[in-house]
Structures are given as structure tokens and as C-alpha cells.
Motif scaffolding. Sequence first.
Motif, mmCIF file in Angstrom:
data_model
loop_
_atom_site.group_PDB
_atom_site.id
_atom_site.type_symbol
_atom_site.label_atom_id
_atom_site.label_comp_id
_atom_site.label_asym_id
_atom_site.label_seq_id
_atom_site.Cartn_x
_atom_site.Cartn_y
_atom_site.Cartn_z
ATOM 1 N N SER A 122 42.917 54.099 37.511
ATOM 2 C CA SER A 122 42.638 53.250 36.352
ATOM 3 C C SER A 122 41.529 52.265 36.707
ATOM 4 C CB SER A 122 43.903 52.483 35.952
ATOM 5 O OG SER A 122 43.629 51.572 34.916
ATOM 6 N N PRO A 123 40.509 52.113 35.853
ATOM 7 C CA PRO A 123 39.441 51.133 36.133
ATOM 8 C C PRO A 123 40.022 49.739 36.334
ATOM 9 C CG PRO A 123 38.836 52.549 34.292
ATOM 10 C CD PRO A 123 40.282 52.835 34.587
ATOM 11 N N GLY A 124 39.483 49.015 37.309
ATOM 12 C CA GLY A 124 39.954 47.674 37.559
ATOM 13 C C GLY A 124 41.205 47.601 38.397
ATOM 14 N N THR A 125 41.603 48.724 39.002
ATOM 15 C CA THR A 125 42.746 48.724 39.913
ATOM 16 C C THR A 125 42.333 49.378 41.227
ATOM 17 O OG1 THR A 125 43.640 50.887 39.252
ATOM 18 C CG2 THR A 125 44.356 48.952 37.983
ATOM 19 N N ALA A 126 43.078 49.059 42.276
ATOM 20 C CA ALA A 126 42.869 49.686 43.581
ATOM 21 C C ALA A 126 44.223 49.829 44.259
ATOM 22 C CB ALA A 126 41.932 48.847 44.445
ATOM 23 N N VAL A 127 44.346 50.839 45.084
ATOM 24 C CA VAL A 127 45.550 51.037 45.881
ATOM 25 C C VAL A 127 45.157 50.867 47.342
ATOM 26 C CG1 VAL A 127 47.372 52.640 46.565
ATOM 27 C CG2 VAL A 127 46.590 52.575 44.181
ATOM 28 N N VAL A 128 45.813 49.942 48.015
ATOM 29 C CA VAL A 128 45.439 49.562 49.378
ATOM 30 C C VAL A 128 46.603 49.822 50.320
ATOM 31 C CG1 VAL A 128 44.644 47.671 50.856
ATOM 32 C CG2 VAL A 128 43.948 47.754 48.437
ATOM 33 N N ALA A 129 46.352 50.523 51.401
ATOM 34 C CA ALA A 129 47.358 50.693 52.445
ATOM 35 C C ALA A 129 47.389 49.426 53.278
ATOM 36 C CB ALA A 129 47.019 51.899 53.319
ATOM 37 N N GLY A 130 48.496 48.716 53.249
ATOM 38 C CA GLY A 130 48.586 47.460 53.972
ATOM 39 C C GLY A 130 50.025 47.030 54.146
ATOM 40 N N ASP A 131 50.269 46.187 55.135
ATOM 41 C CA ASP A 131 51.610 45.725 55.492
ATOM 42 C C ASP A 131 51.673 44.214 55.328
ATOM 43 O OD1 ASP A 131 53.966 44.919 56.984
ATOM 44 O OD2 ASP A 131 53.905 46.894 57.958
ATOM 45 N N VAL A 132 52.689 43.718 54.663
ATOM 46 C CA VAL A 132 52.832 42.279 54.444
ATOM 47 C C VAL A 132 52.850 41.519 55.764
ATOM 48 C CG1 VAL A 132 55.377 42.277 54.424
ATOM 49 C CG2 VAL A 132 54.113 40.544 53.116
ATOM 50 N N ARG A 133 53.192 42.210 56.853
ATOM 51 C CA ARG A 133 53.213 41.560 58.169
ATOM 52 C C ARG A 133 51.822 41.411 58.763
ATOM 53 N NH1 ARG A 133 57.539 45.602 60.660
ATOM 54 N NH2 ARG A 133 56.139 46.962 59.464
ATOM 55 N N ALA A 134 50.806 41.917 58.072
ATOM 56 C CA ALA A 134 49.412 41.764 58.509
ATOM 57 C C ALA A 134 48.580 41.271 57.332
ATOM 58 C CB ALA A 134 48.881 43.089 59.042
ATOM 59 N N PRO A 135 48.818 40.026 56.893
ATOM 60 C CA PRO A 135 48.157 39.522 55.674
ATOM 61 C C PRO A 135 46.640 39.472 55.784
ATOM 62 C CG PRO A 135 49.329 37.749 56.823
ATOM 63 C CD PRO A 135 49.765 39.032 57.454
ATOM 64 N N GLU A 136 46.106 39.145 56.943
ATOM 65 C CA GLU A 136 44.650 39.085 57.089
ATOM 66 C C GLU A 136 44.027 40.452 56.849
ATOM 67 O OE1 GLU A 136 42.752 36.493 57.580
ATOM 68 O OE2 GLU A 136 44.256 34.943 57.992
ATOM 69 N N ALA A 137 44.662 41.491 57.376
ATOM 70 C CA ALA A 137 44.140 42.848 57.195
ATOM 71 C C ALA A 137 44.159 43.250 55.728
ATOM 72 C CB ALA A 137 44.951 43.838 58.031
ATOM 73 N N ILE A 138 45.180 42.818 54.993
ATOM 74 C CA ILE A 138 45.240 43.120 53.558
ATOM 75 C C ILE A 138 44.061 42.473 52.845
ATOM 76 C CG2 ILE A 138 46.507 42.645 51.416
ATOM 77 C CD1 ILE A 138 49.103 42.927 53.006
ATOM 78 N N LEU A 139 43.858 41.183 53.094
ATOM 79 C CA LEU A 139 42.821 40.447 52.367
ATOM 80 C C LEU A 139 41.416 40.858 52.778
ATOM 81 C CD1 LEU A 139 44.428 36.889 52.314
ATOM 82 C CD2 LEU A 139 44.486 38.642 50.540
ATOM 83 N N ASP A 140 41.287 41.476 53.945
ATOM 84 C CA ASP A 140 39.975 41.928 54.408
ATOM 85 C C ASP A 140 39.720 43.406 54.133
ATOM 86 O OD1 ASP A 140 39.272 39.419 55.385
ATOM 87 O OD2 ASP A 140 40.106 39.810 57.380
ATOM 88 N N ALA A 141 40.688 44.103 53.557
ATOM 89 C CA ALA A 141 40.531 45.538 53.296
ATOM 90 C C ALA A 141 39.383 45.769 52.311
ATOM 91 C CB ALA A 141 41.826 46.121 52.732
ATOM 92 N N PRO A 142 38.467 46.683 52.618
ATOM 93 C CA PRO A 142 37.320 46.922 51.733
ATOM 94 C C PRO A 142 37.719 47.267 50.306
ATOM 95 C CG PRO A 142 37.005 48.012 53.843
ATOM 96 C CD PRO A 142 38.409 47.498 53.837
ATOM 97 N N GLU A 143 38.805 48.033 50.133
ATOM 98 C CA GLU A 143 39.224 48.405 48.780
ATOM 99 C C GLU A 143 39.611 47.169 47.974
ATOM 100 O OE1 GLU A 143 41.140 51.528 51.595
ATOM 101 O OE2 GLU A 143 40.614 49.385 51.620
ATOM 102 N N LEU A 144 40.172 46.165 48.674
ATOM 103 C CA LEU A 144 40.584 44.946 47.988
ATOM 104 C C LEU A 144 39.389 44.036 47.723
ATOM 105 C CD1 LEU A 144 43.748 42.897 48.415
ATOM 106 C CD2 LEU A 144 41.582 41.681 48.588
ATOM 107 N N THR A 145 38.530 43.847 48.722
ATOM 108 C CA THR A 145 37.420 42.907 48.557
ATOM 109 C C THR A 145 36.391 43.384 47.536
ATOM 110 O OG1 THR A 145 36.267 43.891 50.463
ATOM 111 C CG2 THR A 145 37.702 42.002 50.889
ATOM 112 N N LYS A 146 36.344 44.694 47.279
ATOM 113 C CA LYS A 146 35.448 45.203 46.238
ATOM 114 C C LYS A 146 35.936 44.825 44.841
ATOM 115 C CE LYS A 146 33.866 49.297 48.795
ATOM 116 N NZ LYS A 146 33.926 50.786 48.857
#
Length: 262
Positions: A122-146
Motif C-alpha cells: 500500500s502506498p505510504g506504508t512500509a514493512v520493516v524487519a526489526g526488534d523492539v530490543r534494538a530501537p536504534e536499528a529500527i529508527l535507522d532502517a532504510p525502509e523506515l527513514t525513506k
Amino acid sequence: MSDDEAGVPEIDPKIANAARIYNYFLGGKDNFAADRTAAKMVLSLAPEVRIAALENRDFLTRAVRFLAREAGIRQFIDIGAGIPAARPVHEVARKVHRDARVAYVDNDTVVLVHARALLGRSPGTAVVAGDVRAPEAILDAPELTKLIDLGLPVGVMLIAVLHFVPDADDPAALVRQLVDRLPSGSHVVITHLSDGGVPDDPRIAHVREVYQGGLFFRSRERIQALFDGLELVEPGLVGVNSWRRAGSREVSWWLAGIGRKP
């Protein structure tokens, strides 16, 4: 095999899975016999769990609607998103803001396969592989930052995920790491299983056995501590079924709250 499925470990239907068990509680069909057996064992101990799960999902809808309408939030990060269910975050948010953007995050193979098929296209959505125990990695994931601009207020959803985080990983510290990266005006939504003030309730031990010890019921005080540094939105930390909904009983398997970053 699609690109989305490439490299994804094989799913073993003989091993019960937390995401699929929750899917069963919600009345979904994305579960196997092992999941249904585990879910029925939980329900035999605490029949109210099914209603509590539905109330938890209903709270998610109300919380997203509040963030979009009253807080003006147009972008969301749903961490521990789970198997897609009715009224996903982007559909609810877009009833208020047609341009709302949502990043769905999970570390579960089962969830990622379903989410990429049902939500990620769906436009305007992304699915990111990430673990709540690694919050920095989630926020730095390219799929999210785009998709998500961390310079603007964000709604972070932590729905029924932190009670899978052991004390050794310090869930309160993980929330603080997330909050530290968010701008003022951002909101954090949390629901968490409570021990109801009776940590020695034998049902808690039996339910934890079903989840192989990976489920943690915490006291109200410890759940409240997850919001340290945030301004709790009225009515504060309450049962998921009674957050801004009149006439509901206060007792719930889940406690819920929304905190605003000053």
C-alpha cells in the motif's frame, strides 16, 4: 518464491507461535493446529483472555484515531505490529489524514510474510524487519527513514509487545531510547499485560508455561514506569477497555496508556 519471501526461514506449523495465538484470539484464520491448541489451553485457564484481546485491538483503533484527530499525528511506527488484522493503523489514520504514513515493524517471520503481502504494497506504508530490543536499528532502517520523517511528530505504537521483553533487556530503557530520538509532540502508545496486583496468581504461571516462559506479567507500577519522561494523556494508565470509553469496567488483562513527549 517472491523477493519478499527470499531468505525467510521456513515456518514450522507444529510449533505454537505467539503471533498466531493472538490471531486466533482475535478470530483470525492465520493459525495452525498447534497455535489453536495453545490458545485453547490459555482460554481454559482464563476464558476472559479472548475478550481482552479484542478489547486490546479496539483500543489500538481508538488510540490511532485520537493521535490523528486530536494530536495531529500523520506518521506512525507500529512496533510489534503482529499479523495484519481488521482496521490496520494506516486505514484508521487515513480516515483523518489521507496522506498518513505508517511503518509496520516486527521481528517475527510469520508476521513479516503476512505483512509484506497485505500491508507493504500500500502506498505510504512500509514493512520493516526489526526488534523492539534494538530501537536504534529500527529508527535507522532504510525502509523506515525513506517513509518516516523523524524531525516531525511521530506516533509510536507498542501494542502488546513489551510484555514479551524480559527484565534483563530493561523495557523501560528501550522505550527511553525510542523517545530520545523523537521530536517534541510525538506520542507513545503502550499496552501491557498486568499481574492485576496478584503476581502469585497460579493462572499466570500456567499461561507463561504455554509461552515457554517468554511472557511477562508486570505490576501497574512497573508498567507506569514505561512512561517515565512522558506526559500521560488523560485518563492515564487504565484498562484497555476503559480508555476514553464510558461505562466500561476497569478490570482488564491489559493496561493501556498514551504518553506525549514534551
